[in-house]
Motif scaffolding. Structure first.
Motif: not given
Length: 265
Positions: A241-265
């Motif tokens: 949902e965080m990669f493919s839902w293109y409505g208001s879910r994008l607001v929630k996706a920001v925090q999810y993707l911040f956390q994902l990026q931290k796992e990739l450092y």
């Protein structure tokens, strides 16, 4: 009163404004309608429109995104239907177009998604709410891009959406664009959703393999299967949902993707 709008397929529709009987046939756009402040106006949704869950039980279910119950939709007498070019079947949409005002989105990038949010805001008389959502999304994804650059996230990724056969998100998809915003390079150069076996995937030498939770529900048990086939890659489960839902879910996706990026450092 009646107002004319042009959808993202270039079609002009005339709706009773503001619309009071809306059928939404795309889950991410259904969630958007509720987050923009609608409630009773949304009378029909698909069986996949599970967000927000408290609205789900009380709405008529008009089938799935690819298999709509046209007779049920007719019985609801909507004054507006909202769909999407990729997610809904062309033949069914064309039938509905001949009977009802149907506004279609066509989305490949974050910018397209923001345009859609703004245009749906206009369509349902919720322009300030849509503008605020777009402000949050733009600010959040700008920060994500900056963070990816600062931390040198430049990894090659394969994003799996299906199993038996294995299918991956390729170029010219919304998923591909969201990967790019996060410093990730898609190893798939074909457009749309090509099929690939795991031996072919190994030859592409991805640093990361993302197993999406949708449309195929990849689980923990698939990590070993794919990890054994592509041993040099880090295999991870991700929330589709965080990669493919293109409505208001994008607001929630920001925090999810911040956390994902931290796992990739």
């Amino acid at each position: 009163m009646e107002r004319s709008f042009t959808d993202q397929l270039g079609r002009t529709i005339v709706v009773n404004y503001p619309p009071k009987r809306i059928v939404s046939i795309v889950p991410s756009q259904t969630e958007l309608l509720f987050d923009l402040g609608l409630d009773a106006e949304v009378i029909g949704i698909t069986k996949f429109c599970i967000h927000p869950i408290d609205k789900f039980a009380s709405r008529a279910k008009v089938g799935g995104t690819k298999r709509l119950d046209l007779e049920l939709i007719r019985s609801l007498k909507p004054d507006l239907i909202i769909g999407n070019k990729e997610e809904n079947e062309k033949e069914q949409v064309e039938v509905l177009m001949s009977e009802f005002p149907i506004w279609m989105s066509d989305i490949y990038t974050l910018e397209d998604a923001q345009k859609t949010i703004a245009e749906i805001g206009m369509l349902i008389n919720r322009e300030p709410e849509a503008a605020y959502l777009n402000h949050l999304i733009y600010a959040g994804f700008t920060d994500l891009k900056t963070l990816a650059l600062q931390n040198g996230i430049h990894k090659k990724v394969a994003y799996l959406i299906w199993r038996k056969p294995y299918m991956l998100a390729g170029r010219d998809t919304f998923i591909d664009n969201i990967l790019t915003w996060n410093g990730l390079q898609n190893v798939i150069v074909e457009s749309r959703y090509p099929e690939l076996d795991l031996a072919e995937l190994k030859l592409l030498k991805p640093d990361l393999v993302f197993l999406s939770s949708e449309p195929y529900p990849f689980k923990e048990k698939h990590l070993e299967e794919i990890g054994n086939a592509v041993p040099e890659a880090r295999v991870m489960l991700v929330d589709g949902e965080m990669f493919s839902w293109y409505g208001s879910r994008l607001v929630k996706a920001v925090q999810y993707l911040f956390q994902l990026q931290k796992e990739l450092y």
